[in-house]
Design a protein around this motif. Sequence first.
Motif, short mmCIF file in Angstrom:
data_model
loop_
_atom_site.label_atom_id
_atom_site.label_comp_id
_atom_site.label_asym_id
_atom_site.label_seq_id
_atom_site.Cartn_x
_atom_site.Cartn_y
_atom_site.Cartn_z
N ARG A 221 29.14 3.54 30.85
CA ARG A 221 27.91 4.32 31.08
C ARG A 221 27.64 4.47 32.57
NH1 ARG A 221 25.19 4.00 26.09
NH2 ARG A 221 25.92 2.25 24.84
N ASP B 248 32.63 14.86 21.29
CA ASP B 248 32.27 13.93 20.21
C ASP B 248 32.14 12.51 20.73
OD1 ASP B 248 32.36 15.91 18.30
OD2 ASP B 248 34.04 15.06 17.17
N SER B 249 32.88 12.20 21.79
CA SER B 249 32.96 10.80 22.23
C SER B 249 32.35 10.58 23.61
CB SER B 249 34.43 10.34 22.24
OG SER B 249 35.18 11.14 23.12
N CYS B 250 31.76 11.64 24.18
CA CYS B 250 31.13 11.53 25.52
C CYS B 250 29.70 12.07 25.43
CB CYS B 250 31.82 12.44 26.53
SG CYS B 250 33.57 12.17 26.78
N ARG B 251 28.86 11.64 26.36
CA ARG B 251 27.60 12.36 26.59
C ARG B 251 27.78 13.18 27.85
NH1 ARG B 251 24.97 7.79 24.15
NH2 ARG B 251 23.97 8.58 22.27
N VAL C 186 33.02 1.38 25.89
CA VAL C 186 32.01 2.36 26.33
C VAL C 186 31.72 2.13 27.81
CG1 VAL C 186 29.57 3.04 26.11
CG2 VAL C 186 30.95 2.66 24.06
N ARG D 237 23.69 14.92 16.29
CA ARG D 237 22.94 13.71 15.90
C ARG D 237 21.45 14.00 15.83
NH1 ARG D 237 26.03 11.28 20.25
NH2 ARG D 237 27.82 10.11 19.46
N ALA E 290 21.54 6.00 28.23
CA ALA E 290 21.24 6.87 27.07
C ALA E 290 21.63 6.12 25.80
CB ALA E 290 22.02 8.18 27.17
N GLY E 291 21.28 6.69 24.66
CA GLY E 291 21.73 6.17 23.38
C GLY E 291 21.34 4.72 23.12
N SER E 292 22.30 3.97 22.56
CA SER E 292 21.98 2.63 22.03
C SER E 292 21.47 1.66 23.12
CB SER E 292 23.18 2.03 21.31
OG SER E 292 24.24 1.79 22.20
N GLU F 84 35.80 -0.41 20.77
CA GLU F 84 35.33 0.83 21.34
C GLU F 84 34.86 0.46 22.73
OE1 GLU F 84 32.64 2.88 18.64
OE2 GLU F 84 34.44 3.44 17.52
N ASP G 136 27.92 9.05 29.64
CA ASP G 136 28.65 7.89 29.09
C ASP G 136 29.79 8.40 28.22
OD1 ASP G 136 27.62 8.53 26.54
OD2 ASP G 136 25.91 7.20 26.79
N PHE G 137 30.67 7.51 27.85
CA PHE G 137 31.77 7.90 26.95
C PHE G 137 32.37 6.66 26.30
CE2 PHE G 137 35.35 6.52 29.61
CZ PHE G 137 34.77 6.48 30.87
N LYS G 138 33.12 6.93 25.23
CA LYS G 138 33.82 5.86 24.50
C LYS G 138 35.32 6.16 24.53
CE LYS G 138 34.96 6.37 20.47
NZ LYS G 138 36.22 6.70 19.74
#
Length: 244
Positions: free
Chosen positions: A97, A201-204, A95, A220, A101-103, A93, A179-181
Motif C-alpha cells: 500500500r 482487479d488486483s490493484c487500486r 499486498v 465492489r 484504502a480498503g481493509s 497474498e 495499493d495492489f496484491k
Amino acid sequence: MKYVQGPLVYEGKAKKIYSVEGSDELVWIYFKDDLTAFNAAKKGLMENKGVINKSISDCIFKYLERNGVKTHLVEDIDSRNQVVRKLKIVPLEVVVRNTLAGSTAKKFSLPEGTPLREPLLEFFYKNDELNDPFINDEQAMMIEAVNSLEQIIQIKSLARRINFLLTQFFDAVDIKLVDFKIEFGVTSEGEIFLGDEITPDSCRLWDKHSQEKMDKDRFRRDLGRLDEMYLEVLNRIQKKWGTK
Ligand code: UDP
C-alpha cells in the motif's frame, strides 16, 4: 503451433488453468470475463474483461521483466490465452500500500486516501475457507506458507522493488497506484518468480488528477462505468508503454 493446450487442471475465479501438452514445466492460462468480490459472495460479468485484463497484465509483466523482475510469463498465445512457467504458488497474498484504502483503512478507522509515509507491506493467507486472514511473518512460517525466513525476506524485497517500478509505470500515465496484491511462486529449481496477474482487479488505481477510481472498487461499491474505466487504464498504458 509451438504450444498445444492440454486438459483443464483448475478453474479459479478469474482464470482457467490447463496443462500444456508434453511439458511439466509450463501451464496454459485462459482469462475469463467473470468478476467476483468479497470471497465470491458478489458475482458479476464484464464483457471482454478477460481480454482487457490479459493485455494490461502482459504489458505490466513485460515491463517488470525489462526491469529485471523474474515473472512466470513465457508466451503470448492470443487475446485471452498465455503460456506461463509452472510454479508452486506461495499461499500468500502480498499486498503493498502507498495510500490507505480498503481493509486497512477500515481496520484503523482512518480515511481512505491518507498517504503513507513509507509503503506498507502486508501478508494475507490464501485460504478461501478462512476468508484470507491477515498474517505476520512468523505465522507464515508456522503454517509453512514459506519454507524459510530467507524466502520471506526475498518476497518482501521483491514486492518493494515491484512497488517502486509499478508506481513509476502508473505515474507516467497519470494514475496513482494506491495499493495492489501480488502472488509469488517457486520454480522446480527453488527460485522465486512473480506469478498470477496484475490488473485493475488486483490493484487500486485512482486518476492522479480527479482521484476517480479506475479499478474493481467500481464493482465492489456499485459505482458503475467499470468497463469504461478498465479500458481507459488499458488505453493509457498502451499509448505510453506500447505492447512490446
Ligand atoms: N486484493 C486482491 N484480492 C483479494 C483481496 C485484495 O487482489 O482477494 C487487492 C485489492 O484489489 C487491493 C489490495 O489487494 O488492491 C488491498 O485490498 P484490501 O486488503 O484493502 O482488501 P479489500 O478491502 O479490497 O477486500
